[in-house]
Design a protein around this motif. Structure first.
Motif, short mmCIF file in Angstrom:
data_model
loop_
_atom_site.label_atom_id
_atom_site.label_comp_id
_atom_site.label_asym_id
_atom_site.label_seq_id
_atom_site.Cartn_x
_atom_site.Cartn_y
_atom_site.Cartn_z
N ILE A 207 0.88 -1.19 0.00
CA ILE A 207 0.00 0.00 0.00
C ILE A 207 0.90 1.22 0.00
N ALA A 208 0.69 2.11 -1.00
CA ALA A 208 1.47 3.35 -1.07
C ALA A 208 0.74 4.46 -0.34
N VAL A 209 1.40 5.04 0.67
CA VAL A 209 0.83 6.15 1.45
C VAL A 209 1.40 7.45 0.90
N PRO A 210 0.57 8.38 0.41
CA PRO A 210 1.09 9.60 -0.22
C PRO A 210 1.87 10.47 0.76
N ALA A 211 2.71 11.34 0.20
CA ALA A 211 3.44 12.32 1.02
C ALA A 211 2.45 13.24 1.72
N GLY A 212 2.80 13.65 2.95
CA GLY A 212 1.94 14.55 3.71
C GLY A 212 1.21 13.85 4.85
N PHE A 213 1.03 12.52 4.77
CA PHE A 213 0.42 11.75 5.85
C PHE A 213 1.53 11.26 6.79
N SER A 214 1.20 11.04 8.05
CA SER A 214 2.18 10.55 9.02
C SER A 214 2.85 9.29 8.48
N ALA A 215 4.16 9.22 8.66
CA ALA A 215 4.90 8.05 8.20
C ALA A 215 4.41 6.81 8.96
N PRO A 216 4.01 5.74 8.27
CA PRO A 216 3.55 4.54 8.95
C PRO A 216 4.70 3.85 9.68
N GLN A 217 4.39 3.29 10.87
CA GLN A 217 5.42 2.58 11.64
C GLN A 217 4.73 1.51 12.49
N SER A 218 5.44 0.50 12.84
CA SER A 218 4.87 -0.60 13.63
C SER A 218 5.66 -0.84 14.92
N ALA A 219 6.41 0.20 15.38
CA ALA A 219 7.26 0.01 16.56
C ALA A 219 6.63 0.58 17.83
N THR A 220 5.98 1.77 17.72
CA THR A 220 5.51 2.47 18.93
C THR A 220 4.00 2.70 18.82
N PRO A 221 3.16 1.98 19.57
CA PRO A 221 1.71 2.12 19.46
C PRO A 221 1.22 3.53 19.75
N SER A 222 1.88 4.26 20.64
CA SER A 222 1.38 5.59 21.01
C SER A 222 1.82 6.68 20.04
N ALA A 223 2.72 6.35 19.14
CA ALA A 223 3.25 7.36 18.22
C ALA A 223 2.38 7.47 16.97
N PRO A 224 2.47 8.62 16.26
CA PRO A 224 1.68 8.79 15.04
C PRO A 224 2.02 7.73 13.99
N GLY A 225 1.00 7.31 13.23
CA GLY A 225 1.18 6.39 12.12
C GLY A 225 1.32 4.94 12.51
N TYR A 226 0.91 4.57 13.76
CA TYR A 226 1.12 3.18 14.19
C TYR A 226 0.23 2.23 13.39
N LEU A 227 0.81 1.12 12.97
CA LEU A 227 0.12 0.09 12.19
C LEU A 227 -0.22 -1.07 13.11
N GLY A 228 -1.52 -1.37 13.22
CA GLY A 228 -1.95 -2.51 14.02
C GLY A 228 -2.76 -3.49 13.17
N VAL A 229 -2.69 -4.77 13.51
CA VAL A 229 -3.32 -5.81 12.69
C VAL A 229 -4.28 -6.62 13.54
N THR A 230 -5.47 -6.86 13.00
CA THR A 230 -6.43 -7.80 13.59
C THR A 230 -6.80 -8.79 12.49
#
Length: 753
Positions: free
Chosen positions: A78-101
């Motif tokens: 999935i390509a996330v355009p420039a300008g949105f918070s950078a996605p990351q899967s390390a810190t749940p409380s930080a912006p752009g956190y990726l979670g999976v169900t």
């Protein structure tokens, strides 16, 4: 293959079919991608949340995925355009956190990658059975501060296969935020006692994005006295008044001076664009023109609201002298305009992404001086980008010999490149590239990984493995489905080179003659140049007593022969006397002319070389080139009478005239086409045009004359249409279709009323 077909008829249809067959055989990625699209279902991937306001923080985004049979393990990107918070899967409380169900065998984020353009790519490994679902949360996101529709392109790649784009659009809409500020225009104005002044209010959010105002929620008031009806205010007491506009508790003010009413002057704004349908990254230029149409009254404090549409690439605004443009407020400040004066503003940019659709530039003019004609105070122009063609280029290595001697061991190399055909500086397309190479009789060109493996841009071949004669080298590029800004068809080019086996006997000198033409298909009376080249290919032996028979066909117009150096050409005998040629030396003869009558057909210049010295290779002693003229397009030229005023005063006596002429569009000096001219007249306001003889059907009058007193205040459009007559000469030498040209003029009455 269109580029290949445009090369002097080479190669033939049999070679072209062989090239396409070879490309298919060595391009397994194209075939595999098609087969997988039919056997593997990527399932569906849909946005959970599709909109937010500009600059919003803590937004919850994400996607739901549903597998559909036939399924396969693979990855989702999935390509996330420039300008949105950078996605990351390390810190749940930080912006752009990726979670999976997920209830799938596997559905997990395996990586995020930042791209050079500021975008990011999310990669998810997945193995879901039919009907199983999963959720990918993208939380605590800050969205861009600029409104627009943002694409999140996504694709499913089965293990060992090619990427399959998801059918869902997966777009996210950012709208302007809540109202944060107001502006009102004009900021200062003067009216006579009891006269009225109309105002325009504009709203903006905290980031300067325009916010649509609800007219019912916008309130105008005036103090210390006077009244406002909607956005129009009036007062009778002389002096300075303050006009206040409010909406949702936010206010802006303007100064209204009640005094002696200023004279009226009509301001007219026009908006044009040079290319309403440009290809991706092509140049586009808007021109805004403001004219004080009054012949007597100056207009004061002129300004224009001109909002540049988002999405244009590298826009550059150039206002005319003594005017200025503020991009923060979108206001073009002109100042005072004398009677009849104009101001212009140009906006140059590059056409943007095709997915963004139409881009409209609108201009609205206002001034402190009253304007009696409001209908021409607003104008707009629109551009809509379309996919660009791809240009494929083959560049030979400078060290490649010409021609290539297959008897001399060595390596010859070519490099291919592909780019936007309209602007090579545009972001390059992505896709699949192939080489193909065949000899004149279908022979293979030797063995190279680049001929059997896609996407190798440099091709190196052993000279000794090449077939002898004419060899055609093809480069073929097919854009992938994600390259929406490029035409979705295979682009190609062909490079034809010659190989020889050079082994002349001692004492001989091989003379080779070559013949070329600058334009194999020129239009009637266009320039065409034939070039004859004689080369002594021997490295050791001089050729003595060299001459060539060069026949110039009678169908060329005003041919001029120009021999090189000390050589001479006798036009009465057609003999080009060259003399002695040292080893490796060349002589050239150019014949420049105009393309003649189309009815005479192909015009061929042939050359045959001979010498006193023996020639061990007679097969290259003759060469020819052909130019086949084709019908020329016709151009219509409308010339105004030098006495016509720039703006016609219909209260003045006299007439205004225009004359139409039609010529060869390639060469006006050619014999003129034969045809009939028709005049038509229209007006901007649908007022009738005066019926004069030149406007009668079938009048065939080249000059149109209008009496000024027969006109009304309007913008008039005069069109001259040329219809060719089907005479034998005219039909052969000119394109048989109607052409036209249009001019316009503006009328007024003395005093600007």
């Amino acid at each position: 293959m269109r580029a290949a077909l445009g090369r002097s008829g080479r190669p033939g249809r049999a070679r072209l079919r062989a090239a396409l067959t070879a490309a298919a055989l060595v391009g397994p990625l194209l075939v595999v991608g098609t087969a997988q699209a039919a056997t593997v279902n990527p399932g569906s991937l849909k946005h959970i949340n599709k909109k937010a306001t500009a600059g919003a923080q803590g937004v919850a985004l994400g996607w739901t995925y549903r597998a559909q049979k036939p399924t396969a393990p693979g990855t989702i990107t999935i390509a996330v355009p420039a300008g949105f918070s950078a996605p990351q899967s390390a810190t749940p409380s930080a912006p752009g956190y990726l979670g999976v169900t997920s209830g799938c065998a596997q559905f997990q984020v395996v990586g995020t990658a930042a791209q050079p353009d500021g975008s990011n790519v999310i990669t998810v490994a997945t193995d879901c059975a039919d009907g199983q679902t999963a959720t990918l949360a993208y939380g605590n996101v800050t969205v861009p501060t600029t409104p627009g529709t943002f694409a999140f392109p996504a694709a499913f790649t089965p293990a060992g296969g090619a990427a399959i784009p998801f059918a869902d659009a997966n777009t996210f809409t950012v709208s302007a935020g809540p109202l944060a500020s107001l502006t009102v225009s004009p900021t200062t104005s003067t009216i006579a006692p009891g006269a009225t002044q109309a105002y325009t209010a504009r709203g903006f959010d905290a980031f300067g994005n325009a916010v649509a105002l609800d007219p019912s929620g916008t309130r105008y008031s005036i103090s210390p006295n006077g009244s406002c009806a909607g956005a129009t205010c009036t007062a009778t007491a002389p002096g300075t008044h303050t006009v206040t506009v409010k909406n949702k508790g936010i206010a802006a003010t303007a100064v209204l001076t009640v005094g002696t009413a200023a004279a009226e002057a009509d301001l007219a704004v026009t908006q044009t664009v040079d290319n309403p349908s440009p290809v991706y990254y092509d140049d586009v230029a808007f021109t805004t023109t403001v004219t004080n149409t009054s012949a007597t009254t100056a207009t004061q404090d002129v300004s224009v609201v001109l909002t540049i549409p988002a999405g244009l690439v590298t826009p550059v605004v150039t206002p005319s002298a003594a005017t200025s443009y503020d991009p923060a407020t979108a206001i073009w400040t002109i100042g005072d305009l004398a009677p009849g004066a104009q101001a212009t503003l140009s906006l140059s940019a590059l056409a943007d992404d095709v997915r963004f659709g139409a881009r409209t530039l609108t201009a609205a003019v206002s001034a402190a001086t009253p304007d009696p004609v409001s209908a021409n105070d607003t104008a707009s122009a629109t551009v809509t980008s379309r996919p660009a063609p791809v240009e494929v280029t083959i560049t030979p290595d400078p060290a490649n010999p010409q021609p290539i001697d297959v008897g001399v061991p060595g390596t010859v190399t070519w490099t291919a490149s592909f780019a936007n055909a309209a602007n090579p500086a545009a972001p390059a397309p992505t896709g699949t590239f192939h080489w193909s190479c065949i000899g004149g009789n279908g022979e293979p060109c030797g063995d190279s990984p680049a001929l059997s493996t896609p996407n190798i841009l440099t091709l190196s071949l052993s000279a000794t493995g090449l077939p002898i004669g004419e060899v055609s080298l093809y480069a073929l590029f097919t854009p992938d489905a994600a390259s929406v800004n490029y035409v979705q068809e295979t682009a190609s080019t062909v490079l034809v080179f010659t190989t020889v086996y050079d082994s002349p006997p001692p004492g001989g000198a091989d003379l080779a003659v070559a013949q070329s033409v600058s334009s194999p298909s020129p239009v009637y009376y266009d320039d065409v140049t034939f070039t004859t080249t004689v080369t002594n290919t021997s490295a050791t032996t001089a050729a003595q007593g060299v001459s060539a028979a060069v026949a110039i066909p009678a169908g060329l117009v005003t041919p001029v022969a120009s021999p090189s150096g000390t050589t001479t050409y006798d036009s009465s005998t057609g003999v080009w006397t060259i003399g002695d040629l040292a080893p490796g030396a060349q002589a050239t003869l150019t014949v420049s002319a105009l393309a003649g009558d189309v009815a005479l057909g192909a015009q061929t210049v042939s050359a045959t070389v001979s010498a006193a010295t023996s020639d061990p290779v007679p097969g290259n002693d003759t060469a020819s080139a052909t130019a086949t003229p084709r019908p020329a397009p016709v151009a219509v030229v409308i010339t105004p009478d030098p006495g016509n005023p720039p703006v016609i005063d219909i209260s003045a006596p006299g007439t205004a005239s225009w004359t139409a002429s039609f010529v060869n569009a390639a060469n006006p000096a050619a014999p003129a086409p034969i045809g009939v001219v028709y005049w038509t007249c229209e007006t901007l306001s649908a007022n009738p045009c005066p019926l004069v003889p030149a406007l009668y059907p079938g009048a065939n009058l080249s000059t149109l004359t209008l009496t000024m007193s027969s006109l009304q205040i309007d913008v008039y459009y005069l069109t001259a249409i040329f219809a060719p007559l089907e005479s034998a000469e005219n039909k052969a030498n000119y394109v048989q279709e109607g052409v036209f040209s249009t001019v316009n003029f503006t009328t007024t009455i003395s005093g600007g009323a």
